[in-house]
Design an enzyme around this catalytic site. Sequence first.
Site, PDB file in Angstrom:
ATOM      1  N   TYR A   1      -0.533   0.480  33.408  1.00 21.60           N
ATOM      2  CA  TYR A   1      -1.597   0.861  32.467  1.00 21.60           C
ATOM      3  C   TYR A   1      -1.668   2.374  32.253  1.00 21.60           C
ATOM      4  O   TYR A   1      -1.959   2.845  31.151  1.00 21.60           O
ATOM      5  CB  TYR A   1      -2.946   0.300  32.937  1.00 21.60           C
ATOM      6  CG  TYR A   1      -3.167  -1.103  32.427  1.00 21.60           C
ATOM      7  CD1 TYR A   1      -2.837  -2.211  33.201  1.00 21.60           C
ATOM      8  CD2 TYR A   1      -3.633  -1.319  31.134  1.00 21.60           C
ATOM      9  CE1 TYR A   1      -2.997  -3.494  32.705  1.00 21.60           C
ATOM     10  CE2 TYR A   1      -3.786  -2.597  30.631  1.00 21.60           C
ATOM     11  CZ  TYR A   1      -3.472  -3.676  31.415  1.00 21.60           C
ATOM     12  OH  TYR A   1      -3.611  -4.951  30.908  1.00 21.60           O
TER      13      TYR A   1
ATOM     14  N   VAL B   1      -6.619  -1.442  22.276  1.00 26.48           N
ATOM     15  CA  VAL B   1      -7.312  -0.688  23.334  1.00 26.48           C
ATOM     16  C   VAL B   1      -6.973   0.805  23.267  1.00 26.48           C
ATOM     17  O   VAL B   1      -7.359   1.573  24.137  1.00 26.48           O
ATOM     18  CB  VAL B   1      -6.922  -1.269  24.725  1.00 26.48           C
ATOM     19  CG1 VAL B   1      -7.402  -2.714  24.848  1.00 26.48           C
ATOM     20  CG2 VAL B   1      -5.419  -1.181  24.972  1.00 26.48           C
TER      21      VAL B   1
ATOM     22  N   HIS C   1     -11.526  -5.982  23.257  1.00 26.80           N
ATOM     23  CA  HIS C   1     -10.789  -6.055  24.515  1.00 26.80           C
ATOM     24  C   HIS C   1     -10.863  -4.765  25.313  1.00 26.80           C
ATOM     25  O   HIS C   1      -9.988  -4.478  26.116  1.00 26.80           O
ATOM     26  CB  HIS C   1      -9.322  -6.423  24.231  1.00 26.80           C
ATOM     27  CG  HIS C   1      -9.173  -7.789  23.629  1.00 26.80           C
ATOM     28  ND1 HIS C   1      -8.070  -8.183  22.904  1.00 26.80           N
ATOM     29  CD2 HIS C   1     -10.016  -8.844  23.604  1.00 26.80           C
ATOM     30  CE1 HIS C   1      -8.230  -9.434  22.494  1.00 26.80           C
ATOM     31  NE2 HIS C   1      -9.407  -9.859  22.893  1.00 26.80           N
TER      32      HIS C   1
ATOM     33  N   CYS D   1     -14.763   2.254  37.847  1.00 25.67           N
ATOM     34  CA  CYS D   1     -14.751   2.026  39.299  1.00 25.67           C
ATOM     35  C   CYS D   1     -14.803   0.537  39.579  1.00 25.67           C
ATOM     36  O   CYS D   1     -15.661  -0.176  39.057  1.00 25.67           O
ATOM     37  CB  CYS D   1     -15.973   2.719  39.919  1.00 25.67           C
ATOM     38  SG  CYS D   1     -16.196   2.353  41.669  1.00 25.67           S
TER      39      CYS D   1
ATOM     40  N   ASN E   1       0.089  -9.082   7.449  1.00 20.24           N
ATOM     41  CA  ASN E   1       0.939  -9.150   8.640  1.00 20.24           C
ATOM     42  C   ASN E   1       2.377  -9.089   8.172  1.00 20.24           C
ATOM     43  O   ASN E   1       2.702  -9.642   7.115  1.00 20.24           O
ATOM     44  CB  ASN E   1       0.656 -10.462   9.401  1.00 20.24           C
ATOM     45  CG  ASN E   1       1.245 -10.455  10.810  1.00 20.24           C
ATOM     46  OD1 ASN E   1       2.447 -10.266  10.974  1.00 20.24           O
ATOM     47  ND2 ASN E   1       0.404 -10.636  11.813  1.00 20.24           N
TER      48      ASN E   1
END
Length: 256
Positions: A70, A110, A126, A134, A221
Amino acid sequence: MAISDSIQLLSEKLSNARHVTVITGAGVSAESGLRTFRETMEGLWKEFDPKTLATPEAFEANPELVTRWYDGRRLGCLAAEPNPGHIALARIEREISSRGGRFTLLTQNVDRLHQKAGSSNVVELHGSIIEWRCNATGRKIVPPESAFTSFPPRSPFADSILRPDVVWFGEMLPEDAILAAGWAAANCDLFISIGTSAVVYPAAAYLEQASANGAFTAEINKDTTPATGRVNVAIQARSGEALPRLADLAFGADKQ
Ligand code: BV8
């Protein structure tokens, strides 16, 4: 229907719409150089499937691996710039709002590139990879724009570790996002699905909800998806090409 006719039809709907809701997926950020969620990953990560890493179980089992993955994506998102598709969506929001209408941008992304492009009414279904939280207290932090120095990163709030503030598979979407998205899907006269494979729920259900409430629905799309056969107009094109053309046809050439 030819693409140009489809964009013309959608631009007429857009220029007359009072309440517009859009949902975006990773395809909108692809033209900013960010790999889409289901594309295979390169190099170190090619043996991992994003769907298995994006889970609480993976984080529980191997917090170092998951937070390294990540953090690499976070740095990629921070280095990325909005593309013409993001910029066109921010313009469309300004045009609709200036006419007294309402524009809501639901995103599964995100990366916060919509906000970087100037979109303001953004619902992050999301979560966001730019913020971490935390694992013990849930308190959020925007980490510095350099890589973490240890993995998993230690929390500054408790004797615990940090996790990305994203929604993993098997986790509930944020309560406020569910409420805002449900309302925007139920109260729009035009709903456009852009750059998403339309297979992740409950996000993929908002198109159906809007259609059931009588909205005109459209999809943009580069490929077909399970939603393609269910919308009123499907435009098979890249979002970075179709969206600026759509905005210019609906509101005139951009003066900015
Ligand atoms: C939940 C964050 C339940 C992390 C992500 C029914 C109801 C509820 C849940 C489920 C259900 N059925 C199944 C489920 C479970 C699951 C699910 O949907 N699974 C799928 C795989 C079947 N859903 C969940 O787990 C959700 N949680 O509902 O919890 C619950 C209930 C009670 C109590 C507790 C829990 C949570 C889902 C969120 C998961 N997190 N991301 C991260 O980013 O790492 S989802 C992930 O997929 C990304 O966010 C991504 O955005 C999202 C969707 O993918 P896309 O954005 O569409 O990207 P993709 O690569 O798939 O497609 C790109 C598209 O763009 C393609 O179509 C391509 O053709 C197109 N494209 C490419 N380039 C361009 C382009 N288009 C235009 N122009 C271009 N240039």
